[in-house]
Every structure is written in structure tokens, then in C-alpha cells.
Motif scaffolding. Structure first.
Motif, PDB file in Angstrom:
ATOM      1  N   PRO A 162       0.810  -1.227   0.000  1.00  0.00           N
ATOM      2  CA  PRO A 162       0.000   0.000   0.000  1.00  0.00           C
ATOM      3  C   PRO A 162       0.843   1.278   0.000  1.00  0.00           C
ATOM      4  O   PRO A 162       0.433   2.293  -0.572  1.00  0.00           O
ATOM      5  CB  PRO A 162      -0.827  -0.118   1.285  1.00  0.00           C
ATOM      6  CG  PRO A 162      -0.923  -1.593   1.530  1.00  0.00           C
ATOM      7  CD  PRO A 162       0.414  -2.131   1.114  1.00  0.00           C
ATOM      8  N   VAL A 163       2.002   1.239   0.627  1.00  0.00           N
ATOM      9  CA  VAL A 163       2.890   2.399   0.606  1.00  0.00           C
ATOM     10  C   VAL A 163       3.423   2.614  -0.800  1.00  0.00           C
ATOM     11  O   VAL A 163       3.477   3.753  -1.303  1.00  0.00           O
ATOM     12  CB  VAL A 163       4.050   2.215   1.605  1.00  0.00           C
ATOM     13  CG1 VAL A 163       4.992   3.413   1.572  1.00  0.00           C
ATOM     14  CG2 VAL A 163       3.514   1.993   3.014  1.00  0.00           C
ATOM     15  N   VAL A 164       3.817   1.532  -1.460  1.00  0.00           N
ATOM     16  CA  VAL A 164       4.293   1.615  -2.851  1.00  0.00           C
ATOM     17  C   VAL A 164       3.246   2.258  -3.742  1.00  0.00           C
ATOM     18  O   VAL A 164       3.543   3.152  -4.555  1.00  0.00           O
ATOM     19  CB  VAL A 164       4.655   0.213  -3.374  1.00  0.00           C
ATOM     20  CG1 VAL A 164       4.808   0.219  -4.902  1.00  0.00           C
ATOM     21  CG2 VAL A 164       5.926  -0.289  -2.723  1.00  0.00           C
ATOM     22  N   GLU A 165       2.002   1.811  -3.611  1.00  0.00           N
ATOM     23  CA  GLU A 165       0.933   2.332  -4.466  1.00  0.00           C
ATOM     24  C   GLU A 165       0.698   3.815  -4.226  1.00  0.00           C
ATOM     25  O   GLU A 165       0.495   4.589  -5.181  1.00  0.00           O
ATOM     26  CB  GLU A 165      -0.343   1.532  -4.218  1.00  0.00           C
ATOM     27  CG  GLU A 165      -0.236   0.076  -4.679  1.00  0.00           C
ATOM     28  CD  GLU A 165      -1.433  -0.761  -4.273  1.00  0.00           C
ATOM     29  OE1 GLU A 165      -2.268  -0.254  -3.493  1.00  0.00           O
ATOM     30  OE2 GLU A 165      -1.523  -1.917  -4.731  1.00  0.00           O
ATOM     31  N   ALA A 166       0.731   4.251  -2.972  1.00  0.00           N
ATOM     32  CA  ALA A 166       0.528   5.668  -2.664  1.00  0.00           C
ATOM     33  C   ALA A 166       1.675   6.518  -3.198  1.00  0.00           C
ATOM     34  O   ALA A 166       1.457   7.614  -3.742  1.00  0.00           O
ATOM     35  CB  ALA A 166       0.378   5.855  -1.157  1.00  0.00           C
ATOM     36  N   VAL A 167       2.900   6.043  -3.054  1.00  0.00           N
ATOM     37  CA  VAL A 167       4.053   6.785  -3.561  1.00  0.00           C
ATOM     38  C   VAL A 167       3.984   6.892  -5.076  1.00  0.00           C
ATOM     39  O   VAL A 167       4.242   7.958  -5.654  1.00  0.00           O
ATOM     40  CB  VAL A 167       5.362   6.109  -3.121  1.00  0.00           C
ATOM     41  CG1 VAL A 167       6.561   6.692  -3.868  1.00  0.00           C
ATOM     42  CG2 VAL A 167       5.563   6.254  -1.616  1.00  0.00           C
ATOM     43  N   SER A 168       3.624   5.804  -5.735  1.00  0.00           N
ATOM     44  CA  SER A 168       3.532   5.818  -7.196  1.00  0.00           C
ATOM     45  C   SER A 168       2.514   6.844  -7.687  1.00  0.00           C
ATOM     46  O   SER A 168       2.768   7.595  -8.639  1.00  0.00           O
ATOM     47  CB  SER A 168       3.156   4.429  -7.703  1.00  0.00           C
ATOM     48  OG  SER A 168       2.999   4.435  -9.109  1.00  0.00           O
ATOM     49  N   LYS A 169       1.357   6.906  -7.037  1.00  0.00           N
ATOM     50  CA  LYS A 169       0.340   7.887  -7.429  1.00  0.00           C
ATOM     51  C   LYS A 169       0.815   9.313  -7.187  1.00  0.00           C
ATOM     52  O   LYS A 169       0.509  10.221  -7.956  1.00  0.00           O
ATOM     53  CB  LYS A 169      -0.953   7.622  -6.657  1.00  0.00           C
ATOM     54  CG  LYS A 169      -1.656   6.337  -7.071  1.00  0.00           C
ATOM     55  CD  LYS A 169      -2.902   6.104  -6.231  1.00  0.00           C
ATOM     56  CE  LYS A 169      -3.598   4.811  -6.624  1.00  0.00           C
ATOM     57  NZ  LYS A 169      -4.791   4.531  -5.775  1.00  0.00           N
ATOM     58  N   ALA A 170       1.587   9.506  -6.118  1.00  0.00           N
ATOM     59  CA  ALA A 170       2.097  10.841  -5.819  1.00  0.00           C
ATOM     60  C   ALA A 170       3.148  11.280  -6.832  1.00  0.00           C
ATOM     61  O   ALA A 170       3.258  12.465  -7.161  1.00  0.00           O
ATOM     62  CB  ALA A 170       2.692  10.868  -4.409  1.00  0.00           C
ATOM     63  N   VAL A 171       3.911  10.335  -7.334  1.00  0.00           N
ATOM     64  CA  VAL A 171       4.953  10.653  -8.310  1.00  0.00           C
ATOM     65  C   VAL A 171       4.368  10.957  -9.680  1.00  0.00           C
ATOM     66  O   VAL A 171       4.896  11.793 -10.417  1.00  0.00           O
ATOM     67  CB  VAL A 171       5.952   9.481  -8.422  1.00  0.00           C
ATOM     68  CG1 VAL A 171       6.923   9.701  -9.586  1.00  0.00           C
ATOM     69  CG2 VAL A 171       6.734   9.334  -7.131  1.00  0.00           C
ATOM     70  N   MET A 172       3.277  10.317 -10.035  1.00  0.00           N
ATOM     71  CA  MET A 172       2.749  10.356 -11.402  1.00  0.00           C
ATOM     72  C   MET A 172       1.384  11.016 -11.480  1.00  0.00           C
ATOM     73  O   MET A 172       0.405  10.406 -11.925  1.00  0.00           O
ATOM     74  CB  MET A 172       2.661   8.930 -11.959  1.00  0.00           C
ATOM     75  CG  MET A 172       3.961   8.160 -11.928  1.00  0.00           C
ATOM     76  SD  MET A 172       5.196   8.792 -13.067  1.00  0.00           S
ATOM     77  CE  MET A 172       4.445   8.389 -14.632  1.00  0.00           C
TER      78      MET A 172
END
Length: 315
Positions: free
Chosen positions: A102-112
Motif C-alpha cells: 500500500p505504501v508503494v501504491e501511494a508513492v507511485s500515485k504521488a509521483v505520477m
């Protein structure tokens, strides 16, 4: 965890290939970030194959495993700084098991956000550890094109990252003196690490975004209650906006996680600073556990590089 962060450049056509490990697709255009700066004088570094050199003649060899060492001995605070070989191995096993998905998914959305996938992104993960978040950023965004660099002060972390993925530029270095040319990055990720905002502002382009993840007040509380005699009152989360940046908002990622083996519990403890801070009897109590339910709480903050601000960092 040691220094920890990411950064993102142009437009190019994508040719996708299957990724046998993840079952997804990775862009053929993913490559290594090259806008490197000499850690001694800040001048541009050029690649001559087996080494990188600045105009003044400072030369830095590429290790046999493929990573580049840009942490001069005079800028080290210890002989072997950063995470140990054992901490890196524990973190690699734990993260690769998917516990922080879930942390990976949130970071990915924040980056893109928005149409960022339409552009080529030159990315630095400063404080990259063994490279997990940088690899997952690419895997989560198969439509995007990246130039990648991962940096960590631990040679063991950088070595582990280089062994798992040959595409990024893996560098031993420090967030306090990023070996990156000014204004060359579009994103910086600093995940559970040690932010140096003046350096992040220097290397980000105006309008570039810094994404910072920190442990929340209840992060791993159940584990901490076991290994410490008592818990200190939690400090309120930082709300100040760093100089040279504007705030884009804050998000909290919170969920429960159950570890069902002594090995997973041991890896979680070993990959955190609590392994060294906790008293011996607390570590023994943790070692006897066969299952553990813990809370994961992460505060994710986003800042944009203020185009009206100018930031310089002396070398």
C-alpha cells in the motif's frame, strides 16, 4: 534507515517488453541517469567507460558490480557508514515479500499525477536502500519512461540494488552533498530517510516535486510496545514547509499487517533503527514471537519546487 529519496525528464516513444519476474510490462526506454556532478567541486562528470571524470581530473571508478562510488573519504563520518550488510538483507527480504505494497501504491500515485506518464522522467531515489521503491515505481507505471538513479550512503545497500537491477545508475553518496547537477530532476522521493531540503531544492527543476514519507505516530506501535519498557510521547508531525518549496498536501497511509513467521518478525525488527536502540531483553521478547499483528502508519507529504525561489548550496 540510511539516506533515503527519488527524482524525474522529455518525451520518447515506448517499446514495451514482458517482465518475467513481475508478470507485467516494463518500458524498454528505462535507462540510467547521467547528469552527475563531481562530489569534490560540483563540476559535471563525464563517463569514459570504466570511470567518471570531471574537468579538474577527479576520477571515480565504476565498481565491478556496476555501481559508482561518489562519497569521498573526507566526507565520511565513519569507515562504513549507513546500513549494515545484515540490515540491507533483512529489508530486502521483508520488502520483496510485499508487506509495504500500500505504501508503494501511494508513492507511485504521488509521483505520477495528471499526464506525467506522457513525459520522460529522470528520477533520483536518494537514500534508495536496496532499490525496492525505485524498482516498484517503474513496475507500477509501465506506460512511463524513466532515467533512473538510486543513491545511498551504504555501500551494502547500493551493492544489493545493483545486483537486482542493472538499468538505474546506482551511486554511493550522501543526501548532504548530492552528486547531481543543479536543476536536472523533476521528482525527488525521500522515503523514511534523512531529508536535506537545500540539496533537494538545488537539484530539482522549478516545478519539480519532492515526495517525502515518514513513520506516523502509530507506525509499528505493537512491535515497539514489546521491545521497549515504555514508549515515549510521540512528537507532533512536522508541518513546516521547507525553504524553496510550496506544500501540495499531506496523506496518511494506515493499515494492519499480520506477520506469521519468526523470520518475518526478525526481518522487520532488523531493518529498523529499533534493532540497535531496543534493550537486549526487548529483542529477546521479539525473537520468541511466532506471529505479530502491527499497525503500519506512514505520513506522505508532497512539496513543489517554488519557481520564484533560488537556492544554492556551497560545495
Amino acid at each position: 534507515m540510511s539516506d533515503r529519496c527519488v527524482v524525474i525528464l522529455g518525451i520518447c516513444p515506448l517499446v514495451l517488453k514482458p517482465d518475467g519476474n513481475s508478470g507485467g510490462f516494463l518500458p524498454m526506454s528505462t535507462d540510467a541517469f547521467n547528469a552527475l556532478a563531481c562530489p569534490l567541486d560540483g563540476d559535471p562528470l563525464s563517463n569514459s567507460g570504466t570511470c567518471w571524470q570531471c574537468p579538474a581530473g577527479h576520477s571515480f571508478d565504476v565498481a565491478r558490480q556496476g555501481y559508482l562510488h561518489l562519497l569521498p573519504v573526507q566526507k565520511k563520518r565513519s569507515l562504513d557508514p549507513g546500513d549494515s550488510k545484515e540490515m540491507v538483507a533483512a529489508r530486502q527480504r521483508f520488502l520483496n515479500a510485499g508487506y509495504y505494497r500500500p505504501v508503494v501504491e501511494a508513492v507511485s500515485k504521488a509521483v505520477m499525477p495528471g499526464n506525467a506518464s506522457d513525459t520522460r522522467l529522470a528520477c533520483l531515489d536518494a537514500g534508495c536502500g536496496e532499490g525496492y521503491y525505485l524498482r516498484q515505481l517503474v513496475a507500477e507505471n509501465p506506460e512511463a519512461s524513466f532515467s533512473l538513479m538510486g543513491l545511498d550512503i551504504s555501500k551494502w545497500a547500493t551493492l544489493a540494488a545493483a545486483k537486482q537491477d542493472k538499468r538505474p545508475r546506482w551511486v554511493v553518496g550522501s543526501n548532504a552533498n548530492l552528486p547531481v547537477l543543479p536543476g536536472t530532476l523533476d521528482r525527488v522521493l525521500c522515503l523514511f530517510g534523512f531529508p536535506v531540503y537545500s540539496e533537494f531544492a538545488r537539484v530539482l527543476k522549478p516545478g519539480g516535486i519532492l515526495i517525502q514519507a515518514d513513520a506516523g505516530p502509530d507506525h509499528l506501535r505493537e512491535l515497539r510496545e514489546i521491545i521497549y519498557p515504555s514508549l515515549k510521547p510521540e512528537k507532533p508531525p512536522a508541518v513546516d514547509v521547507p525553504e524553496g518549496f510550496l506544500s501540495l498536501g499531506t496523506e496518511t497511509i494506515r493499515y494492519s499487517l499480520t506477520l506469521e513467521s519468526q523470520e518475518a518478525i526478525a526481518d522487520l525488527l532488523a531493518m529498523t533503527p529499533h534493532f540497535y536502540r531496543a534493550p537486549a531483553e526487548g529483542r529477546v521478547r521479539a525473537e520468541t514471537l511466532e506471529t505479530l499483528a502491527v499497525t503500519v502508519e506512514v505520513t506522505l507529504r508532497r512539496f513543489v519546487r517554488d519557481s520564484a525561489a533560488t537556492t544554492t548550496t556551497p560545495r
